[in-house]
Design an enzyme around this catalytic site. Sequence first.
Site, PDB file in Angstrom:
ATOM      1  N   LYS A   6     -25.389  -5.095   8.745  1.00 57.65           N
ATOM      2  CA  LYS A   6     -24.832  -3.803   9.134  1.00 57.65           C
ATOM      3  C   LYS A   6     -24.844  -3.620  10.638  1.00 57.65           C
ATOM      4  CE  LYS A   6     -29.149  -1.378   8.154  1.00 57.65           C
ATOM      5  NZ  LYS A   6     -29.807  -2.245   7.162  1.00 57.65           N
ATOM      6  N   LYS A  61     -37.409  -5.718  17.075  1.00 60.18           N
ATOM      7  CA  LYS A  61     -36.777  -4.392  17.023  1.00 60.18           C
ATOM      8  C   LYS A  61     -37.224  -3.503  18.177  1.00 60.18           C
ATOM      9  CE  LYS A  61     -35.600  -4.085  12.158  1.00 60.18           C
ATOM     10  NZ  LYS A  61     -35.721  -3.347  10.897  1.00 60.18           N
ATOM     11  N   LYS A 117     -25.656 -14.011  10.189  1.00 60.57           N
ATOM     12  CA  LYS A 117     -25.632 -13.413   8.857  1.00 60.57           C
ATOM     13  C   LYS A 117     -24.828 -12.119   8.855  1.00 60.57           C
ATOM     14  CE  LYS A 117     -29.542 -10.376   8.219  1.00 60.57           C
ATOM     15  NZ  LYS A 117     -30.418  -9.827   7.232  1.00 60.57           N
TER      16      LYS A 117
HETATM   17  P1  ADP Z   1     -28.997  -5.740   7.258  1.00 58.37           P
HETATM   18  O1  ADP Z   1     -29.277  -7.160   7.683  1.00 58.37           O
HETATM   19  O2  ADP Z   1     -27.552  -5.477   7.073  1.00 58.37           O
HETATM   20  O3  ADP Z   1     -29.705  -4.756   8.152  1.00 58.37           O
HETATM   21  P2  ADP Z   1     -31.124  -5.264   5.449  1.00 58.37           P
HETATM   22  O4  ADP Z   1     -32.042  -5.913   6.408  1.00 58.37           O
HETATM   23  O5  ADP Z   1     -31.237  -3.795   5.229  1.00 58.37           O
HETATM   24  O6  ADP Z   1     -29.627  -5.615   5.814  1.00 58.37           O
HETATM   25  O7  ADP Z   1     -31.279  -6.043   4.074  1.00 58.37           O
HETATM   26  C1  ADP Z   1     -31.421  -5.484   2.802  1.00 58.37           C
HETATM   27  C2  ADP Z   1     -31.515  -6.625   1.823  1.00 58.37           C
HETATM   28  O8  ADP Z   1     -30.312  -7.388   1.807  1.00 58.37           O
HETATM   29  C3  ADP Z   1     -32.635  -7.622   2.152  1.00 58.37           C
HETATM   30  O9  ADP Z   1     -33.246  -8.048   0.955  1.00 58.37           O
HETATM   31  C4  ADP Z   1     -31.916  -8.768   2.809  1.00 58.37           C
HETATM   32  O10 ADP Z   1     -32.585  -9.999   2.630  1.00 58.37           O
HETATM   33  C5  ADP Z   1     -30.564  -8.754   2.104  1.00 58.37           C
HETATM   34  N1  ADP Z   1     -29.500  -9.225   2.996  1.00 58.37           N
HETATM   35  C6  ADP Z   1     -29.056  -8.584   4.099  1.00 58.37           C
HETATM   36  N2  ADP Z   1     -28.045  -9.270   4.691  1.00 58.37           N
HETATM   37  C7  ADP Z   1     -27.857 -10.379   3.946  1.00 58.37           C
HETATM   38  C8  ADP Z   1     -26.963 -11.502   4.034  1.00 58.37           C
HETATM   39  N3  ADP Z   1     -26.068 -11.585   5.003  1.00 58.37           N
HETATM   40  N4  ADP Z   1     -27.048 -12.462   3.093  1.00 58.37           N
HETATM   41  C9  ADP Z   1     -27.942 -12.374   2.098  1.00 58.37           C
HETATM   42  N5  ADP Z   1     -28.821 -11.364   1.955  1.00 58.37           N
HETATM   43  C10 ADP Z   1     -28.788 -10.369   2.859  1.00 58.37           C
HETATM   44 NA    NA Z   2     -32.492  -5.487   8.727  1.00 59.58          NA
END
Ligand code: ADP
Ligand code: NA
Length: 330
Positions: A200, A114, A197
């Site tokens: 956001k 990051k 994956k």
């Molecule tokens: P992002 O990847 O969109 O930034 P976050 O890192 O805020 O999402 O993730 C919040 C939660 O959602 C975490 O527990 C993460 O493991 C889960 N998560 C995020 N994206 C996915 C995905 N594509 N598939 C499964 N779980 C996910």
């Molecule tokens: Na994240």
Amino acid sequence: PARPRVLSGIQPTADSFHLGNYLGAVRHWVALQDTHDAFYCVVDLHAITAGHDAKTLRQRSRTAAAQLLAVGLDPERCALFVQSQVPEHAQLAWILSCVTGFGEASRMTQFKDKSQKQGSDRASVGLFTYPILQAADILLYQADAVPVGEDQRQHLELTRDLAQRFNTSFGRTFTVPAAHIVRDTAKITDLQDPTAKMSKSSSSPAGIINLLEEPARSAKKIRSAVTDTGREIVFDAEAKPGIANLLTIYSALTGRSIDDLVAAYAGKGYGDLKKDLGEVVVEFVRPVQERTRSYLDDPAQLDKLLAQGAEKARAVAARTLATTYERVGF
Ligand code: ADP
Ligand code: NA
């Protein structure tokens, strides 16, 4: 016997959760309410580590809480709260930062990734110490288990190390938590890039299903999902990641097994699968959106629920912090 305790948090860093957040994380939180003593928080302290706007953050924290309630977190069966309403998180984080090695913190790969993206001079110290705050989140509640995705494994390892080190130096204070790796954690991939994956921070909005977007838009995204040029509907994550992702979402939202779905779509085309899954997604998000709206339309009630959640959380957090203060000599 007392139920094992779990703690999990989610950042209010978007206007809506996406289907990956729900299927990969929050769905399991809902299930754990009945088997565990569950603490769930909207981690707004974590959300300010990379720059933010105050009004947007406040709105997102509320919307995050409303969505968590809308998908089935029940304040009667869990403690749902906003992290900044429980000051013990920041207080414990300071103490833990004093038992964390600088080199140890520097090895966290998420910070490296990051901060590289932000330019390492611009990255905040808060982003650097983020995993220590996360350790405080967990240790405050004496959590036995933490439902985490693979990406959080290193942070959880740090949490365990800090708990053990503190216990060794100052006397038994913290439960050393285990990772709770959910058995069928579905990793949901980007609809436009099925090898990445769903996130956001994805480059294409067409790749993400947001729980609060117009349902017709979600159905359209499913129909436009990138798939391979074959015709057969089989589950093969390597050769057919797009179809595998659609089947995973379908199975998770309906409870039908992948095998059952594959059998049901034998001889049918990708278009049939996409059209049907689009309808499944719409049926899922509609009531979630209605409930989210009803929570947001009654701010006094939402505030009350969150204040009650914070109170439940503080009852535990304050006890842990008091013991910790005593142990370190305050
Ligand atoms: P992002 O990847 O969109 O930034 P976050 O890192 O805020 O999402 O993730 C919040 C939660 O959602 C975490 O527990 C993460 O493991 C889960 N998560 C995020 N994206 C996915 C995905 N594509 N598939 C499964 N779980 C996910
Ligand atoms: Na994240």
